[in-house]
Design an enzyme around this catalytic site. Structure first.
Site, mmCIF file in Angstrom:
data_model
loop_
_atom_site.group_PDB
_atom_site.id
_atom_site.type_symbol
_atom_site.label_atom_id
_atom_site.label_comp_id
_atom_site.label_asym_id
_atom_site.label_seq_id
_atom_site.Cartn_x
_atom_site.Cartn_y
_atom_site.Cartn_z
ATOM 1 N N ASP A 79 0.929 -1.181 0.166
ATOM 2 C CA ASP A 79 0.025 -0.003 0.012
ATOM 3 C C ASP A 79 0.889 1.234 -0.110
ATOM 4 O O ASP A 79 1.611 1.348 0.718
ATOM 5 C CB ASP A 79 -0.798 0.138 1.214
ATOM 6 C CG ASP A 79 -1.920 0.682 1.192
ATOM 7 O OD1 ASP A 79 -2.525 1.152 -0.122
ATOM 8 O OD2 ASP A 79 -2.546 1.470 2.354
ATOM 9 N N HIS A 80 0.469 2.088 -0.992
ATOM 10 C CA HIS A 80 1.110 3.560 -0.898
ATOM 11 C C HIS A 80 2.496 3.568 -0.779
ATOM 12 O O HIS A 80 3.287 4.293 -0.058
ATOM 13 C CB HIS A 80 0.825 4.306 0.544
ATOM 14 C CG HIS A 80 -0.848 4.904 0.397
ATOM 15 N ND1 HIS A 80 -1.010 5.804 -0.564
ATOM 16 C CD2 HIS A 80 -1.736 4.491 1.095
ATOM 17 C CE1 HIS A 80 -2.322 6.073 -0.372
ATOM 18 N NE2 HIS A 80 -2.983 5.242 0.360
ATOM 19 N N ASP A 101 2.271 5.305 -5.429
ATOM 20 C CA ASP A 101 1.377 6.430 -5.163
ATOM 21 C C ASP A 101 2.415 7.582 -5.612
ATOM 22 O O ASP A 101 3.260 8.059 -4.723
ATOM 23 C CB ASP A 101 1.259 6.601 -3.561
ATOM 24 C CG ASP A 101 0.338 7.692 -3.311
ATOM 25 O OD1 ASP A 101 0.188 8.418 -4.280
ATOM 26 O OD2 ASP A 101 0.022 7.656 -2.301
ATOM 27 N N GLY A 176 -7.378 7.874 8.398
ATOM 28 C CA GLY A 176 -7.389 7.985 9.821
ATOM 29 C C GLY A 176 -8.895 8.424 10.337
ATOM 30 O O GLY A 176 -9.824 8.144 9.511
ATOM 31 N N GLY A 205 -9.276 5.358 2.763
ATOM 32 C CA GLY A 205 -9.928 5.893 3.938
ATOM 33 C C GLY A 205 -11.107 5.384 4.305
ATOM 34 O O GLY A 205 -12.128 6.320 4.731
ATOM 35 N N GLY A 206 -11.263 4.125 4.307
ATOM 36 C CA GLY A 206 -12.639 3.562 4.473
ATOM 37 C C GLY A 206 -13.191 3.795 6.047
ATOM 38 O O GLY A 206 -14.261 3.771 6.258
ATOM 39 N N THR A 207 -11.960 3.682 6.975
ATOM 40 C CA THR A 207 -12.508 3.645 8.397
ATOM 41 C C THR A 207 -13.259 5.213 8.593
ATOM 42 O O THR A 207 -12.825 6.345 8.379
ATOM 43 C CB THR A 207 -11.386 3.766 9.503
ATOM 44 O OG1 THR A 207 -10.577 2.583 9.077
ATOM 45 C CG2 THR A 207 -11.861 3.984 10.804
ATOM 46 N N THR A 229 -7.436 2.000 9.693
ATOM 47 C CA THR A 229 -7.438 2.183 11.224
ATOM 48 C C THR A 229 -8.532 1.458 11.998
ATOM 49 O O THR A 229 -7.848 1.079 13.160
ATOM 50 C CB THR A 229 -8.066 3.940 11.287
ATOM 51 O OG1 THR A 229 -7.127 4.738 10.384
ATOM 52 C CG2 THR A 229 -8.010 4.268 12.828
#
Ligand code: 13P
Length: 283
Positions: A79-80, A101, A176, A205-207, A229
Site C-alpha cells: 500500500d502507498h 503512489d 485516519g 480512507g474507509g474507516t 485504522t
C-alpha cells in the site's frame, strides 16, 4: 494456492472487495480468517512504512504464505509505496499487487513513475494500483480538500498513458479518523467512472465512512475499499479488554488470539457488506 492478483480479484466480483492493513502475524491471520468465514475474496495490504521496518520482510512473507494457503482468493498488496525500490522489494517477497503512489508529484512525473513500476510488475504478473489527487488530511479545511480532489481531466490523460489495474481516487475521503461527518463528492466520482473505461476505482480512507457512503461508492465504480485504522482500533481494543479481564496473567497466548478473532469478525462483516449488503442501501 489461493494467492491471486488484484486484477483477478477485482474482476470476479460484483460489489467491492475489502483491503485491510496488516501489521503482524495476528492481524494477518485475522484478515485471512475473516475472508474464510465470509467465503469471500480478501486483500491483505501492508504500507510502505511498516514493510520497511527492520525485520518486517518476515511479515510480508507470512502474508504471502497465508494467502497461498487460504481457502478463498487472497491478494497480497503493498500500500502507498512512494518509490520503485519498495515495489521491487514487495515483488521479490511474492506480493501479487503493488501500489505506486505518485499522487504528490506533478501529473507527468506520476505517469512516469507509474509506468516504470507497471513495466516491471506486469512482466512478473503483478498488478498495479496508482493514485490521482492526494487524500485530504484530518486538519484540512473544505478548500484544501477540494484542491486535492481527483481532477477528472487528469484521469483521462493518466489512464490513456498508463496501463494500471486500479486507480485510487480522492473525493473527500481521508486516512485516519474523520473529524466530524465525512463528505464525499459523488458527482465527481460519477464523472470519473464514466471516463475510466472500466478501470476499477479504489476508495481509500474507509474507516468512519457510513454504510450509505460505501453503497453509493460501489454503485459508482468503487471496486476496492481500504480499511486501515479500524484494523488497529479493533486489534488494540481486543488487546486492552482481554488484558484488563485478568491483568496478572499477562496472557501472551490468549490476548493475541482475542486480537485475531476480533479482527476476523470485523473483516468478515465488512466483506459481506461490500459484496452484498450494500445493495439494500442503493436508492
Ligand atoms: P483508514 O485508515 O482511514 O481506514 O484508511 C486506510 C487506507 O486507505 C490505507 O491505504
Amino acid at each position: 494456492m489461493a494467492l491471486v492478483t488484484l486484477k483477478e480479484i477485482l474482476k470476479e466480483h460484483d460489489g467491492a472487495v475489502g483491503a485491510f492493513s496488516t501489521y503482524d502475524l495476528f492481524s494477518a491471520q485475522g484478515i485471512i480468517q475473516g475472508g474464510e468465514e465470509s467465503g469471500l475474496p480478501v486483500i491483505l495490504m501492508i504500507g510502505h512504512g511498516p514493510l520497511n521496518q527492520p525485520g518486517n520482510d518476515y511479515v510480508g512473507q507470512i502474508m504471502v504464505q497465508l494467502a497461498r494457503e487460504a481457502t478463498v482468493p487472497a491478494c497480497v498488496f503493498l500500500d502507498h509505496s512512494k518509490d520503485y525500490a519498495t515495489c521491487m522489494r514487495a515483488m521479490k517477497l511474492g506480493f501479487s499487487a503493488v501500489m505506486i503512489d505518485g499522487s504528490h508529484l506533478p501529473l507527468e512525473e506520476n505517469i512516469a513513475i507509474t509506468n516504470k513500476v507497471t513495466e516491471a510488475a506486469h512482466a512478473l504478473g503483478v498488478s498495479v494500483e496508482a493514485e490521482l489527487g492526494a487524500l485530504a488530511g484530518l486538519e484540512d479545511g473544505e478548500e484544501a480538500k477540494k484542491a486535492k480532489m481527483t481532477d477528472p481531466a487528469h484521469v483521462e490523460e493518466f489512464l490513456g498513458k498508463t496501463s494500471v489495474d486500479a486507480l485510487a481516487v480522492s473525493i473527500g475521503n481521508a486516512h485516519g479518523l474523520y473529524k466530524g461527518e465525512p463528505k464525499l463528492d459523488f458527482e465527481r466520482l460519477s464523472t470519473i467512472e464514466k471516463i475510466s473505461h472500466g478501470v476499477p476505482l479504489v476508495l481509500h480512507g474507509g474507516t468512519g465512512l457510513t454504510p450509505e457512503q460505501f453503497a453509493r461508492g460501489v454503485q459508482r465504480g468503487i471496486k476496492k475499499i481500504n480499511i486501515g485504522t479500524e484494523v488497529k482500533t479493533t486489534y488494540i481494543g481486543a488487546f486492552i479488554d482481554t488484558h484488563e479481564k485478568n491483568v496478572s496473567a499477562y496472557d501472551m497466548v490468549g490476548i493475541p488470539q482475542a486480537c485475531k478473532n476480533a479482527v476476523a469478525a470485523m473483516v468478515r462483516d465488512k466483506l459481506e457488506f461490500f459484496a452484498r449488503g450494500y445493495r439494500d442501501l442503493i436508492v
